[in-house]
Each structure stands twice: as structure tokens, then as C-alpha cells.
Scaffold this motif. Structure first.
Motif, PDB file in Angstrom:
ATOM      1  N   LYS A  12       0.832  -1.202   0.000  1.00  0.00           N
ATOM      2  CA  LYS A  12       0.000   0.000   0.000  1.00  0.00           C
ATOM      3  C   LYS A  12       0.870   1.257   0.000  1.00  0.00           C
ATOM      4  CE  LYS A  12      -3.716   2.343   2.437  1.00  0.00           C
ATOM      5  NZ  LYS A  12      -4.579   2.380   3.598  1.00  0.00           N
ATOM      6  N   ILE A  13       1.948   1.232   0.771  1.00  0.00           N
ATOM      7  CA  ILE A  13       2.875   2.362   0.789  1.00  0.00           C
ATOM      8  C   ILE A  13       3.458   2.555  -0.602  1.00  0.00           C
ATOM      9  CG2 ILE A  13       5.114   3.167   1.666  1.00  0.00           C
ATOM     10  CD1 ILE A  13       4.289   1.712   4.351  1.00  0.00           C
ATOM     11  N   LEU A  17       2.884   5.902  -3.460  1.00  0.00           N
ATOM     12  CA  LEU A  17       3.959   6.827  -3.828  1.00  0.00           C
ATOM     13  C   LEU A  17       3.668   7.498  -5.164  1.00  0.00           C
ATOM     14  CD1 LEU A  17       7.060   4.663  -2.866  1.00  0.00           C
ATOM     15  CD2 LEU A  17       6.363   6.807  -1.780  1.00  0.00           C
ATOM     16  N   PRO A  18       4.023   8.776  -5.297  1.00  0.00           N
ATOM     17  CA  PRO A  18       3.852   9.459  -6.579  1.00  0.00           C
ATOM     18  C   PRO A  18       4.708   8.804  -7.663  1.00  0.00           C
ATOM     19  CG  PRO A  18       4.431  11.020  -4.825  1.00  0.00           C
ATOM     20  CD  PRO A  18       4.577   9.646  -4.267  1.00  0.00           C
ATOM     21  N   ASP A  19       4.301   8.975  -8.915  1.00  0.00           N
ATOM     22  CA  ASP A  19       5.075   8.447 -10.035  1.00  0.00           C
ATOM     23  C   ASP A  19       6.522   8.920  -9.953  1.00  0.00           C
ATOM     24  OD1 ASP A  19       2.848   7.196 -11.069  1.00  0.00           O
ATOM     25  OD2 ASP A  19       2.423   8.764 -12.537  1.00  0.00           O
ATOM     26  N   GLY A  20       7.440   8.024 -10.247  1.00  0.00           N
ATOM     27  CA  GLY A  20       8.864   8.356 -10.255  1.00  0.00           C
ATOM     28  C   GLY A  20       9.545   8.200  -8.914  1.00  0.00           C
ATOM     29  N   SER A  21       8.797   7.875  -7.874  1.00  0.00           N
ATOM     30  CA  SER A  21       9.380   7.786  -6.529  1.00  0.00           C
ATOM     31  C   SER A  21      10.393   6.654  -6.404  1.00  0.00           C
ATOM     32  CB  SER A  21       8.287   7.609  -5.476  1.00  0.00           C
ATOM     33  OG  SER A  21       7.467   8.748  -5.425  1.00  0.00           O
ATOM     34  N   THR A  22      10.138   5.525  -7.080  1.00  0.00           N
ATOM     35  CA  THR A  22      11.073   4.407  -7.004  1.00  0.00           C
ATOM     36  C   THR A  22      12.430   4.831  -7.561  1.00  0.00           C
ATOM     37  OG1 THR A  22       9.251   2.844  -7.225  1.00  0.00           O
ATOM     38  CG2 THR A  22      11.445   1.999  -7.678  1.00  0.00           C
ATOM     39  N   LEU A  72      12.157   2.411   3.365  1.00  0.00           N
ATOM     40  CA  LEU A  72      10.822   2.683   3.879  1.00  0.00           C
ATOM     41  C   LEU A  72      10.736   4.095   4.454  1.00  0.00           C
ATOM     42  CD1 LEU A  72       7.952   1.708   4.589  1.00  0.00           C
ATOM     43  CD2 LEU A  72       8.894   0.882   6.753  1.00  0.00           C
ATOM     44  N   ASP A  73      11.742   4.503   5.200  1.00  0.00           N
ATOM     45  CA  ASP A  73      11.752   5.848   5.791  1.00  0.00           C
ATOM     46  C   ASP A  73      11.711   6.917   4.699  1.00  0.00           C
ATOM     47  OD1 ASP A  73      11.930   4.630   8.280  1.00  0.00           O
ATOM     48  OD2 ASP A  73      14.098   4.950   8.456  1.00  0.00           O
ATOM     49  N   ARG A  74      12.489   6.716   3.634  1.00  0.00           N
ATOM     50  CA  ARG A  74      12.505   7.680   2.530  1.00  0.00           C
ATOM     51  C   ARG A  74      11.155   7.702   1.824  1.00  0.00           C
ATOM     52  NH1 ARG A  74      12.517  11.940   1.402  1.00  0.00           N
ATOM     53  NH2 ARG A  74      13.273  12.780  -0.547  1.00  0.00           N
ATOM     54  N   ALA A  75      10.555   6.524   1.638  1.00  0.00           N
ATOM     55  CA  ALA A  75       9.239   6.462   1.009  1.00  0.00           C
ATOM     56  C   ALA A  75       8.212   7.216   1.843  1.00  0.00           C
ATOM     57  CB  ALA A  75       8.817   5.004   0.821  1.00  0.00           C
ATOM     58  N   MET A  76       8.262   7.072   3.148  1.00  0.00           N
ATOM     59  CA  MET A  76       7.321   7.761   4.028  1.00  0.00           C
ATOM     60  C   MET A  76       7.527   9.278   3.970  1.00  0.00           C
ATOM     61  SD  MET A  76       5.472   5.313   5.031  1.00  0.00           S
ATOM     62  CE  MET A  76       4.449   6.104   6.263  1.00  0.00           C
ATOM     63  N   ILE A  78       8.612  10.917   1.307  1.00  0.00           N
ATOM     64  CA  ILE A  78       8.056  11.330   0.017  1.00  0.00           C
ATOM     65  C   ILE A  78       6.535  11.391   0.101  1.00  0.00           C
ATOM     66  CG2 ILE A  78       7.743  10.605  -2.394  1.00  0.00           C
ATOM     67  CD1 ILE A  78      10.673   9.529  -2.254  1.00  0.00           C
ATOM     68  N   LEU A  79       5.908  10.413   0.760  1.00  0.00           N
ATOM     69  CA  LEU A  79       4.451  10.450   0.932  1.00  0.00           C
ATOM     70  C   LEU A  79       4.015  11.684   1.713  1.00  0.00           C
ATOM     71  CD1 LEU A  79       3.475   6.747   1.699  1.00  0.00           C
ATOM     72  CD2 LEU A  79       2.831   8.111  -0.289  1.00  0.00           C
ATOM     73  N   ALA A  80       4.741  12.017   2.775  1.00  0.00           N
ATOM     74  CA  ALA A  80       4.412  13.199   3.574  1.00  0.00           C
ATOM     75  C   ALA A  80       4.551  14.464   2.730  1.00  0.00           C
ATOM     76  CB  ALA A  80       5.303  13.273   4.810  1.00  0.00           C
ATOM     77  N   GLU A  81       5.607  14.555   1.917  1.00  0.00           N
ATOM     78  CA  GLU A  81       5.807  15.711   1.041  1.00  0.00           C
ATOM     79  C   GLU A  81       4.651  15.835   0.042  1.00  0.00           C
ATOM     80  OE1 GLU A  81       9.543  15.016  -0.915  1.00  0.00           O
ATOM     81  OE2 GLU A  81      10.686  15.202   0.947  1.00  0.00           O
ATOM     82  N   SER A  82       4.236  14.723  -0.540  1.00  0.00           N
ATOM     83  CA  SER A  82       3.172  14.768  -1.537  1.00  0.00           C
ATOM     84  C   SER A  82       1.828  15.144  -0.898  1.00  0.00           C
ATOM     85  CB  SER A  82       3.076  13.465  -2.316  1.00  0.00           C
ATOM     86  OG  SER A  82       2.624  12.416  -1.493  1.00  0.00           O
TER      87      SER A  82
END
Length: 90
Positions: A12-13, A17-22, A72-76, A78-82
Motif C-alpha cells: 500500500k505504501i 507513492l507518486p510516479d517516479g518515486s522508485t 521505507l523511511d525515505r518512502a514515508m 516522500i508520501l508526507a511531502e506529496s
């Protein structure tokens, strides 16, 4: 310190994530894109590396033990920023 979450939570995380996050996470952390995808449940070990993800079968997709939470921390983050960018200004 290892973190345990369900496989469905991890997916789900990734799916949120927005496109390009990976690619962004891979670039920022000096990893291959396939390694980041493998972290979120991918299975391409020819082009990507294993990254300390251990999946145990069970309900809700099973349990995932993450040896290192850096991705995971970086993904979180990015989610907070978006979410901040999408929030209406008061």
C-alpha cells in the motif's frame, strides 16, 4: 533495528507513492531501481539485490521483517511531502 509490517501494508505504501518515486529513492540512496522494487516485494534478483526483506506467510499478505528501514523511511518522507503539496492552503 528491524521493523515488522504486513506485506499488504508495504504494498500500500509503494502503491501510494507518486510516479517516479522508485527512481528517486534509488538515485538518492545510490541503489538500483530493481533493488528498491525488490524491497517493496519485487522478485528481480538478476538486476536488483536483496535488501534485507524477509516475508513470512500469514494473514494480510504475511509479515515482512525489514532489516533496514532506510528505503521505507525515505518512502514515508516522500508520501508526507506529496500530502503536504496536495493539502489546500488555509
Amino acid at each position: 533495528m528491524p521493523k515488522t509490517i504486513t506485506f499488504n501494508e508495504l504494498r500500500k505504501i509503494k502503491d501510494s507513492l507518486p510516479d517516479g518515486s522508485t527512481h528517486r529513492i534509488a538515485d538518492e540512496l545510490g541503489l538500483s531501481v530493481e533493488t528498491v522494487r525488490n524491497y517493496f516485494g519485487g522478485q528481480n534478483f538478476q538486476d536488483g539485490k536483496s535488501c534485507g526483506v524477509h516475508i513470512e506467510p500469514g494473514p494480510d499478505g504475511g509479515l515482512v521483517v525489514l532489516d533496514d528501514t532506510t528505503i521505507l523511511d525515505r518512502a514515508m518522507q516522500i508520501l508526507a511531502e506529496s500530502q503536504e503539496a496536495a493539502a489546500p492552503e488555509a
